[in-house]
Write an enzyme that holds these catalytic residues in place. Structure first.
Site, short mmCIF file in Angstrom:
data_model
loop_
_atom_site.label_atom_id
_atom_site.label_comp_id
_atom_site.label_asym_id
_atom_site.label_seq_id
_atom_site.Cartn_x
_atom_site.Cartn_y
_atom_site.Cartn_z
N LYS A 1 15.08 -8.04 1.68
CA LYS A 1 14.17 -6.89 1.76
C LYS A 1 14.04 -6.38 3.19
CE LYS A 1 9.67 -7.33 0.65
NZ LYS A 1 8.66 -6.65 1.51
N GLY B 1 4.27 -2.68 3.46
CA GLY B 1 3.82 -2.85 4.82
C GLY B 1 4.98 -2.73 5.81
N ARG C 1 -4.92 -3.00 4.47
CA ARG C 1 -4.30 -3.87 5.46
C ARG C 1 -4.45 -3.30 6.88
NH1 ARG C 1 1.50 -5.58 3.09
NH2 ARG C 1 1.44 -6.99 4.89
N SER D 1 4.33 -11.33 15.10
CA SER D 1 4.57 -10.34 14.06
C SER D 1 5.89 -9.63 14.31
CB SER D 1 3.43 -9.31 14.00
OG SER D 1 3.77 -8.24 13.12
N ASP E 1 6.23 -15.66 4.43
CA ASP E 1 6.22 -15.12 3.07
C ASP E 1 6.37 -16.19 2.00
OD1 ASP E 1 5.87 -12.46 3.78
OD2 ASP E 1 8.02 -12.09 3.98
N ARG F 1 -3.81 -14.11 1.17
CA ARG F 1 -2.95 -15.09 0.50
C ARG F 1 -3.50 -16.51 0.56
NH1 ARG F 1 3.00 -12.94 1.56
NH2 ARG F 1 3.09 -11.49 -0.19
N ARG G 1 4.19 -12.17 -4.62
CA ARG G 1 4.57 -13.55 -4.36
C ARG G 1 3.64 -14.55 -5.06
NH1 ARG G 1 8.83 -12.83 -1.08
NH2 ARG G 1 8.73 -11.06 0.37
#
Length: 439
Positions: free
Chosen positions: A21, A94, A122, A167, A320, A351, A395
């Site tokens: 991705k 995102g 977000r 990030s 992830d 998450r 996910r």
């Protein structure tokens, strides 16, 4: 609609990993900026990636599907991007929205951005703040959340920026803005993050420099004014998507799962490193290269896993994969602790909270902390029997469905529609392996 994953005796088979991705987003963006035509095969055709392609088209690139996973992109080259006529809707993406904020910063254009409810909740200030320092104008409120309008600048200033949190998206946005900035743009990372932007920019002809600063800080530098040239490339297989299939093989008592063409990149290997520390039975065979990335075939079979304290140095390289890691931890013997993972609070869902709820509703003892969670492993099959609230997080949905294949009782999820954002073939691939997932 509720979908239920029923326990099965055996999961086995060979699956070609879906296109990565992260690389798919970047291929469409960089191809859209380049001089000439780019051709890509194996591109992930999930909703997130397709929305990035639509945004590039809206700003002047030509993006054409020529077959399954095959796409041609004609870039805008020297004439640059132009203001889109309508609002750019990024859905749940995102990655696409944040990378394109960096791209737009360096062009004389105005664009309005929005997304779905999850994306609009977000934080975007982490991306906007360095871009504002470079000269970007925006209408975002104090919380920096979508929707808002951006106005780029033809006289963008290069900066040296040290992201306060690790990030890859922030790093990438700043570097992409730097393509059109005056001077040298430098991103200084205390912890290395996924490096697909750097690798792929070099494939498109850009020149970057890499150096180690005092204190072990990684610096990535890029001089402004560079032009990209078209590229023909195969998109490597996604290690984050492959992790679900590999985990399914590890949990199946007679598991024999082969995932082919998986990208092997040290900035993305955390899940596999942690699984190995837990005692996973994994094998890897070299398969060649794609888009400058090493490819491997990964084999997994049943293994009696043990709990560990996940090394914090691996957190960024598996950000992830924590939902599916939590599933492995639930089946393991002993305690698994995750710390230093506060970034999970601002993913597609919170998450940490979503993982804890997923495990608890299926009879697993788990403690939530501010920066992670602690799982008391069941030492075998988890009880199951719960209905997981996915919180519109792809996910979480996929992790719960994998859990159900090896639990004592079936595991249900409240929705699977969002899985299409990252892994449209997940359900068919699981069925090929022998999973029993029904609505």
């Amino acid at each position: 609609m509720v979908w239920t994953s029923h326990p099965v005796k055996r999961l086995a088979g060979a699956i070609r990993a879906p296109g990565d991705k992260s690389c798919s987003h970047r291929a469409l963006i960089f191809g859209g900026l380049a001089e000439g035509e780019s051709r890509f095969s194996g591109l992930l055709e999930g909703d997130d990636v397709l929305r990035t392609g639509q945004a590039m088209e809206a700003m002047g690139a030509t993006v054409t599907r020529t077959g399954p996973g095959s796409w041609d992109v004609t870039g805008v080259g020297a004439k640059g991007l132009s203001s889109p006529k309508g609002v750019l809707d990024f859905g749940n993406s995102g990655t696409g929205s944040r990378l394109l904020m960096g791209v737009m910063a360096g062009y004389d254009l105005t664009a309005s951005l929005t997304g779905d409810a999850s994306l609009c909740s977000r934080p975007m200030n982490r991306v906007l703040n360095p871009l504002r320092q470079m000269g970007l104008k925006d209408t975002a409120g104090p919380d920096g959340k979508l929707p808002f309008t951006l106005t780029g600048s033809k006289s963008l200033k290069a900066i040296r920026y040290a992201p306060p949190q690790a990030s890859a998206q922030v790093k990438s946005a700043v570097l992409l803005a730097g393509l059109n900035a005056e001077g040298e743009t430098v991103v200084a990372e205390a912890k290395a993050t996924r490096d697909h932007t750097e690798r792929m920019l070099q494939g498109f002809g850009a020149t970057l420099s890499f150096r180690m600063a005092p204190g072990g800080v990684h610096e990535i530098a890029l001089k402004g004014g560079q032009r990209l040239r078209g590229l023909d490339a195969e998109i490597p297989g996604d290690p984050s998507s492959a992790a679900f299939l590999i985990a399914a093989g590890l949990l199946s008592p007679q598991g024999d799962v082969l995932v082919e063409g998986v990208m092997s990149n040290p900035t993305r290997s955390g899940f596999y490193d942690v699984a190995d520390l837990m005692g996973a039975s994994l094998g890897a065979d070299e398969r060649g290269e794609a888009a400058g990335e090493r490819l491997i075939d990964i084999h997994s079979g049943y293994a009696g896993l043990k709990g560990i304290h996940v090394p914090e140095r691996l957190v960024a390289s598996m950000i992830d994969e924590f939902p599916i890691l939590a599933v492995l931890a639930a089946f393991a013997t002993g305690e698994t602790r995750v710390t230093g993972a506060e970034e999970l609070r601002v993913k597609e869902s919170d998450r940490i909270g979503a993982v804890v709820a997923m495990l608890r509703v299926n009879g697993v003892e788990v403690e939530e902390t501010e920066d992670g969670f602690t799982v008391q492993g069941c030492g075998g099959r988890v009880p199951g029997g719960g209905l997981v609230e996915t919180r519109h997080d792809h996910r979480i949905a996929m992790s719960a469905l994998v859990m159900g294949t090896a639990a004592q009782k079936p595991v249900s999820v409240d929705d699977i529609s969002m899985i299409d954002t990252s892994y449209p073939e997940f359900m068919s691939h699981m069925a090929t392996l022998g999973a029993d997932i029904r609505s």
